[in-house]
Design a protein around this motif. Structure first.
Motif, PDB file in Angstrom:
ATOM      1  N   PHE A 108     -36.902  24.634 -62.232  1.00  0.00           N
ATOM      2  CA  PHE A 108     -36.824  23.498 -61.318  1.00  0.00           C
ATOM      3  C   PHE A 108     -38.240  22.966 -61.095  1.00  0.00           C
ATOM      4  N   ALA A 109     -38.365  21.647 -60.966  1.00  0.00           N
ATOM      5  CA  ALA A 109     -39.685  21.054 -60.738  1.00  0.00           C
ATOM      6  C   ALA A 109     -39.565  19.826 -59.845  1.00  0.00           C
ATOM      7  N   THR A 110     -40.555  19.675 -58.942  1.00  0.00           N
ATOM      8  CA  THR A 110     -40.652  18.490 -58.089  1.00  0.00           C
ATOM      9  C   THR A 110     -42.120  18.069 -58.030  1.00  0.00           C
ATOM     10  N   PRO A 111     -42.399  16.822 -57.651  1.00  0.00           N
ATOM     11  CA  PRO A 111     -43.783  16.460 -57.339  1.00  0.00           C
ATOM     12  C   PRO A 111     -44.290  17.270 -56.145  1.00  0.00           C
ATOM     13  N   GLU A 112     -45.601  17.332 -55.976  1.00  0.00           N
ATOM     14  CA  GLU A 112     -46.175  18.154 -54.915  1.00  0.00           C
ATOM     15  C   GLU A 112     -45.721  17.722 -53.531  1.00  0.00           C
ATOM     16  N   PHE A 113     -45.542  16.422 -53.337  1.00  0.00           N
ATOM     17  CA  PHE A 113     -45.163  15.915 -52.023  1.00  0.00           C
ATOM     18  C   PHE A 113     -43.825  15.172 -52.081  1.00  0.00           C
ATOM     19  N   SER A 114     -42.862  15.798 -52.678  1.00  0.00           N
ATOM     20  CA  SER A 114     -41.526  15.212 -52.772  1.00  0.00           C
ATOM     21  C   SER A 114     -40.506  16.310 -53.017  1.00  0.00           C
ATOM     22  N   LEU A 115     -39.292  16.087 -52.528  1.00  0.00           N
ATOM     23  CA  LEU A 115     -38.189  17.003 -52.807  1.00  0.00           C
ATOM     24  C   LEU A 115     -37.235  16.413 -53.835  1.00  0.00           C
TER      25      LEU A 115
END
Length: 363
Positions: A108-115
């Protein structure tokens, strides 16, 4: 055994006509070739490892614990089709020893400041919020690449998955570590995916399968004359998931603010510390110190680790209400679920919200 059921129906009719067209010629591109190549080869190896459960149970040279476990699984599998009206096919009437604790590892991966998850789309399953790997090393390699790109990344092992009826899915050795009842719930869950599956709607699919798993397990216990589960474990699980969802909501509010990166990073870390403190308080005051979630909570934390929570539970109350509306009739319930699945995404969500809404005494 009739040449092992004609070599499992000629390896499921030559991988359902070459899987299909080797996933559209591996969807083009070098990265796609490598990734889809490991998916195809991993699935083929899994299918080749299958053997009939009946043969394992009847073989006195096999591990007695394995034979006893599979004997109970066979009863649960029959119950699934005869009483829960789940697909009556060869799935979970075969066994495969895969020699590892998980069948796949999801990244799983997300941007640093996003869900918002990084999504991936597949010819059969549609779009999902992860990429699966048959090798833990390959999953770690993908995670490292994503981290170098500044993403928050998490790896989760998976005990079982469904090919949605494309192949005869086996009971895997990775499914045998949690006892007979847990194995039964996995069978009910995965067969539910074969019964109804809506492309590109993970929350719908997983919530539906989770409801079937939970209600199916309740009926399976009653069928065997066992007392109903006291619900403590499920209540703790629900409370824990709500704790995660509350944290996600606070993070979403935080990430919507126009803050400098360093300040955002500090506030993000504070939210994860709040999660740990809230968990410890709940564990020690409401759960009598039960530490079953400690390993998860005290591991390094990031956005991606929060992604799976809620997907498996979001619409469970809606499906429970639908099952009650249909008088507890599984056939009528599945028909109603299929009808929901044919709605446009926004209409389907509105219908689920209406089902999940609290009812008054006059409703």
């Amino acid at each position: 055994m009739i040449r092992q059921r004609s070599r499992h129906r000629l390896l499921d009719r030559v991988l359902r006509i070459l899987f299909p067209a080797l996933l559209l010629l591996l969807l083009n591109g070098c990265t796609s070739v490598a990734y889809y190549g490991q998916l195809a080869s991993g699935q083929v190896r899994l299918l080749q490892a299958r053997e009939p459960i009946d043969r394992v149970i009847a073989d006195p040279t096999r591990d007695p614990k394995l034979r006893a476990h599979l004997a109970q699984a066979r009863k649960a599998r029959a119950f699934a089709s005869e009483q829960l009206h789940l697909p009556d096919n060869k799935s979970y009437r075969l066994y495969a020893d895969i020699g590892r604790p998980f069948v796949v590892w999801n990244v799983f991966a997300t941007p640093e400041f996003s869900l918002a998850p990084q999504t991936h789309c597949f010819p059969i399953a549609g779009c999902v919020a992860y990429r699966g790997y048959y090798s833990q090393g390959a999953a770690r390699g993908e995670a490292a690449v994503q981290q170098l790109q500044g993403m928050d990344v998490s790896i989760g092992g998976v005990e079982a998955y469904s090919t949605l009826g494309w192949f005869n899915d086996p009971i895997l050795s990775s499914m045998l570590h949690w006892g007979d009842e847990r194995l039964a719930t996995l069978i009910f869950h995965e067969l539910a995916h074969q019964r109804v599956y809506v492309k590109d709607d993970t929350a719908f699919n997983e919530s539906f399968a989770t409801f079937v798993e939970q209600e199916g397990t309740r009926q399976w216990r009653a069928h065997r004359g066992l007392a109903p589960d006291n619900g403590n474990r499920l209540r703790q699980r629900d409370q824990f998931i709500q704790l995660i969802l509350d944290t996600r909501q606070r993070l979403e509010t935080l990430y919507a603010q126009p803050l400098p990166a360093e300040q955002m990073r500090q506030r993000k870390a504070e939210e994860f510390e709040r999660l740990r403190a809230d968990y410890q308080r709940m564990r020690d005051t409401q759960w009598a110190g039960d530490k079953r979630y400690d390993a998860w909570v005290y591991a390094p934390m990031n956005n991606a680790r929060l992604l799976p929570f809620g997907l498996y539970d979001q619409w469970v109350p809606a499906f429970a209400a639908l099952f009650k509306r249909e008088g507890g009739d599984w056939v009528a319930f599945f028909t109603a679920v299929e009808k929901l699945g044919r709605l446009a995404a926004d209409e389907r969500k509105a219908a689920l919200e209406a089902l999940a809404a609290p009812r008054t005494a006059n409703d």
